[in-house]
Structure formats: structure tokens, C-alpha cells
Write a protein that holds these residues in place. Structure first.
Motif, PDB file in Angstrom:
ATOM      1  N   VAL A  37     -64.346 -11.698  -7.308  1.00  0.00           N
ATOM      2  CA  VAL A  37     -63.083 -11.206  -6.746  1.00  0.00           C
ATOM      3  C   VAL A  37     -63.055  -9.587  -7.293  1.00  0.00           C
ATOM      4  O   VAL A  37     -63.651  -9.153  -8.184  1.00  0.00           O
ATOM      5  N   ALA A  38     -62.080  -8.866  -6.640  1.00  0.00           N
ATOM      6  CA  ALA A  38     -61.920  -7.503  -7.079  1.00  0.00           C
ATOM      7  C   ALA A  38     -60.809  -7.689  -8.337  1.00  0.00           C
ATOM      8  O   ALA A  38     -59.814  -8.153  -8.019  1.00  0.00           O
ATOM      9  N   PRO A  39     -61.341  -7.365  -9.537  1.00  0.00           N
ATOM     10  CA  PRO A  39     -60.256  -7.432 -10.644  1.00  0.00           C
ATOM     11  C   PRO A  39     -58.930  -6.640 -10.335  1.00  0.00           C
ATOM     12  O   PRO A  39     -58.734  -5.641  -9.903  1.00  0.00           O
ATOM     13  N   GLY A  40     -57.742  -7.615 -10.714  1.00  0.00           N
ATOM     14  CA  GLY A  40     -56.419  -6.913 -10.494  1.00  0.00           C
ATOM     15  C   GLY A  40     -56.005  -6.832  -9.139  1.00  0.00           C
ATOM     16  O   GLY A  40     -54.944  -6.397  -8.903  1.00  0.00           O
ATOM     17  N   GLU A  41     -56.523  -7.179  -8.008  1.00  0.00           N
ATOM     18  CA  GLU A  41     -56.212  -7.197  -6.828  1.00  0.00           C
ATOM     19  C   GLU A  41     -55.577  -8.492  -6.285  1.00  0.00           C
ATOM     20  O   GLU A  41     -56.368  -9.616  -6.658  1.00  0.00           O
ATOM     21  N   HIS A  42     -54.725  -8.537  -5.848  1.00  0.00           N
ATOM     22  CA  HIS A  42     -54.002  -9.816  -5.380  1.00  0.00           C
ATOM     23  C   HIS A  42     -53.670  -9.979  -3.994  1.00  0.00           C
ATOM     24  O   HIS A  42     -53.098  -8.913  -3.570  1.00  0.00           O
ATOM     25  N   GLY A  43     -53.774 -11.364  -3.410  1.00  0.00           N
ATOM     26  CA  GLY A  43     -53.451 -11.279  -2.064  1.00  0.00           C
ATOM     27  C   GLY A  43     -51.879 -11.508  -1.904  1.00  0.00           C
ATOM     28  O   GLY A  43     -51.100 -11.547  -2.874  1.00  0.00           O
ATOM     29  N   LYS A  44     -51.556 -11.449  -0.677  1.00  0.00           N
ATOM     30  CA  LYS A  44     -49.870 -11.615  -0.280  1.00  0.00           C
ATOM     31  C   LYS A  44     -49.183 -12.892  -0.793  1.00  0.00           C
ATOM     32  O   LYS A  44     -48.315 -12.850  -1.195  1.00  0.00           O
ATOM     33  N   ARG A  45     -50.067 -13.801  -0.725  1.00  0.00           N
ATOM     34  CA  ARG A  45     -49.566 -15.134  -1.311  1.00  0.00           C
ATOM     35  C   ARG A  45     -49.842 -15.600  -2.849  1.00  0.00           C
ATOM     36  O   ARG A  45     -49.645 -16.651  -3.057  1.00  0.00           O
ATOM     37  N   CYS A  46     -50.337 -14.462  -3.643  1.00  0.00           N
ATOM     38  CA  CYS A  46     -50.722 -14.868  -4.861  1.00  0.00           C
ATOM     39  C   CYS A  46     -49.496 -15.065  -5.691  1.00  0.00           C
ATOM     40  O   CYS A  46     -48.781 -14.066  -5.624  1.00  0.00           O
ATOM     41  N   THR A  47     -49.315 -16.197  -6.465  1.00  0.00           N
ATOM     42  CA  THR A  47     -48.095 -16.447  -7.181  1.00  0.00           C
ATOM     43  C   THR A  47     -48.435 -16.582  -8.585  1.00  0.00           C
ATOM     44  O   THR A  47     -47.496 -16.737  -9.532  1.00  0.00           O
ATOM     45  N   GLY A  48     -49.506 -16.556  -9.051  1.00  0.00           N
ATOM     46  CA  GLY A  48     -50.093 -17.054 -10.352  1.00  0.00           C
ATOM     47  C   GLY A  48     -49.822 -15.472 -11.337  1.00  0.00           C
ATOM     48  O   GLY A  48     -50.532 -14.703 -11.195  1.00  0.00           O
ATOM     49  N   PRO A  49     -49.001 -15.878 -12.201  1.00  0.00           N
ATOM     50  CA  PRO A  49     -48.666 -14.868 -13.321  1.00  0.00           C
ATOM     51  C   PRO A  49     -49.803 -14.590 -14.075  1.00  0.00           C
ATOM     52  O   PRO A  49     -49.897 -13.525 -14.591  1.00  0.00           O
ATOM     53  N   THR A  50     -50.781 -15.352 -14.305  1.00  0.00           N
ATOM     54  CA  THR A  50     -52.094 -15.193 -14.979  1.00  0.00           C
ATOM     55  C   THR A  50     -53.128 -14.601 -14.262  1.00  0.00           C
ATOM     56  O   THR A  50     -54.384 -14.905 -14.939  1.00  0.00           O
ATOM     57  N   CYS A  51     -52.945 -14.758 -13.029  1.00  0.00           N
ATOM     58  CA  CYS A  51     -53.941 -14.287 -11.976  1.00  0.00           C
ATOM     59  C   CYS A  51     -54.724 -13.140 -12.452  1.00  0.00           C
ATOM     60  O   CYS A  51     -53.869 -12.047 -12.507  1.00  0.00           O
ATOM     61  N   THR A  52     -56.071 -12.866 -12.639  1.00  0.00           N
ATOM     62  CA  THR A  52     -56.543 -11.620 -13.033  1.00  0.00           C
ATOM     63  C   THR A  52     -57.273 -10.948 -11.542  1.00  0.00           C
ATOM     64  O   THR A  52     -57.923  -9.922 -11.900  1.00  0.00           O
ATOM     65  N   GLY A  53     -57.179 -11.721 -10.457  1.00  0.00           N
ATOM     66  CA  GLY A  53     -57.696 -11.148  -9.143  1.00  0.00           C
ATOM     67  C   GLY A  53     -57.910 -12.311  -8.558  1.00  0.00           C
ATOM     68  O   GLY A  53     -58.636 -13.174  -8.722  1.00  0.00           O
ATOM     69  N   CYS A  54     -57.660 -12.142  -7.216  1.00  0.00           N
ATOM     70  CA  CYS A  54     -57.863 -13.214  -6.126  1.00  0.00           C
ATOM     71  C   CYS A  54     -58.399 -12.948  -4.792  1.00  0.00           C
ATOM     72  O   CYS A  54     -58.454 -13.651  -3.821  1.00  0.00           O
ATOM     73  N   VAL A  55     -58.611 -11.500  -4.572  1.00  0.00           N
ATOM     74  CA  VAL A  55     -58.932 -10.969  -3.335  1.00  0.00           C
ATOM     75  C   VAL A  55     -60.452 -10.813  -3.541  1.00  0.00           C
ATOM     76  O   VAL A  55     -61.052 -10.335  -4.645  1.00  0.00           O
ATOM     77  N   PRO A  56     -61.372 -11.256  -2.531  1.00  0.00           N
ATOM     78  CA  PRO A  56     -62.712 -11.083  -2.523  1.00  0.00           C
ATOM     79  C   PRO A  56     -63.127  -9.761  -2.840  1.00  0.00           C
ATOM     80  O   PRO A  56     -62.507  -8.649  -2.206  1.00  0.00           O
ATOM     81  N   HIS A  57     -64.248  -9.481  -3.584  1.00  0.00           N
ATOM     82  CA  HIS A  57     -64.648  -8.287  -3.766  1.00  0.00           C
ATOM     83  C   HIS A  57     -65.447  -7.608  -2.389  1.00  0.00           C
ATOM     84  O   HIS A  57     -65.970  -8.311  -1.936  1.00  0.00           O
ATOM     85  N   PRO A  58     -65.146  -6.521  -1.973  1.00  0.00           N
ATOM     86  CA  PRO A  58     -65.758  -6.086  -0.705  1.00  0.00           C
ATOM     87  C   PRO A  58     -67.113  -5.869  -0.787  1.00  0.00           C
ATOM     88  O   PRO A  58     -67.912  -5.956   0.240  1.00  0.00           O
ATOM     89  N   MET A  59     -67.928  -5.711  -2.116  1.00  0.00           N
ATOM     90  CA  MET A  59     -69.190  -5.693  -2.125  1.00  0.00           C
ATOM     91  C   MET A  59     -70.032  -6.940  -2.552  1.00  0.00           C
ATOM     92  O   MET A  59     -71.190  -7.126  -3.071  1.00  0.00           O
TER      93      MET A  59
END
Length: 113
Positions: A37-59
Motif C-alpha cells: 500500500v501507499a503509506p498515508g494514502e487513504h481510499g474514499k471509504r476509509c474510516t479507520g482512525p488507525t489506518c496507515t494507508g489502504c490505497v494500493p501502491h502504484p508500483m
């Protein structure tokens, strides 16, 4: 009509390809197989306050069908290659390789008139 795609076979093919750690079959660059995942990037539906990143890394590593399944390509190991997520998305379902060229410059795009 093609056979339905099987997730167990898909996962086995993904692991088989990753074991050899080949470069991206689309751009030719190396792939960092540890990226997820891309650190610090979050999807539109991300609701986790402790999420460190949930968007797949482009590379990150994905499996690309050389001849897309929707263009008649078989869902077999011989028709699959390693790719960066970004390169695979840019290629989409094209059979000409999409807008990405191998960075070595050894390939050229065909003239389209």
C-alpha cells in the motif's frame, strides 16, 4: 464460452510468477515485490482512525494478461506476466502494450494515422 476463473489457480499463478521476481513485462523496470500500500494514502471509504494507508501502491506487483481475457486471451500461466499496478492500469485491455514503452528505448510505437 470460457471457463469461469478460479481464484485458487489465480493465486498459484501469482505466486509462481513472483517466485522468479521478473521485471515488469510492460515497462521493463524492476518490481519491488514487498510493496503493498501507499503509506498515508487513504481510499474514499476509509474510516479507520488507525489506518496507515489502504490505497494500493502504484508500483506494487500485479499479474497482467499479455492478451487480455476479454480479447480472447486464455487465463493460463503462459499468458500472464509480472507488471507494476500503474503500468497494468495504463495498458488496460489493449493488446499493443498501451501508452507505456520499455524505458530501454528498444521498442517503438507503431505509427497511427
Amino acid at each position: 464460452m470460457p471457463a469461469p476463473r478460479n481464484t485458487a489457480i489465480r493465486d498459484r499463478h501469482r505466486a509462481t510468477i513472483a517466485r522468479g521476481k521478473p521485471p515488469c513485462g510492460i515497462c521493463g523496470d524492476t518490481i519491488d515485490y514487498s510493496l503493498t500500500v501507499a503509506p498515508g494514502e487513504h481510499g474514499k471509504r476509509c474510516t479507520g482512525p488507525t489506518c496507515t494507508g489502504c490505497v494500493p501502491h502504484p508500483m506494487s506487483y500485479v499479474v497482467d494478461h499479455v492478451i487480455p481475457v476479454n480479447r480472447g486471451g486464455p487465463d493460463i500461466l503462459a499468458n500472464k506476466q509480472a507488471a507494476h499496478r500503474m503500468c497494468n492500469r495504463a495498458k488496460s485491455d489493449r493488446t499493443d502494450g498501451g501508452p507505456i514503452l520499455r524505458r530501454s528505448g528498444s521498442l517503438t510505437r507503431p505509427n497511427r494515422t
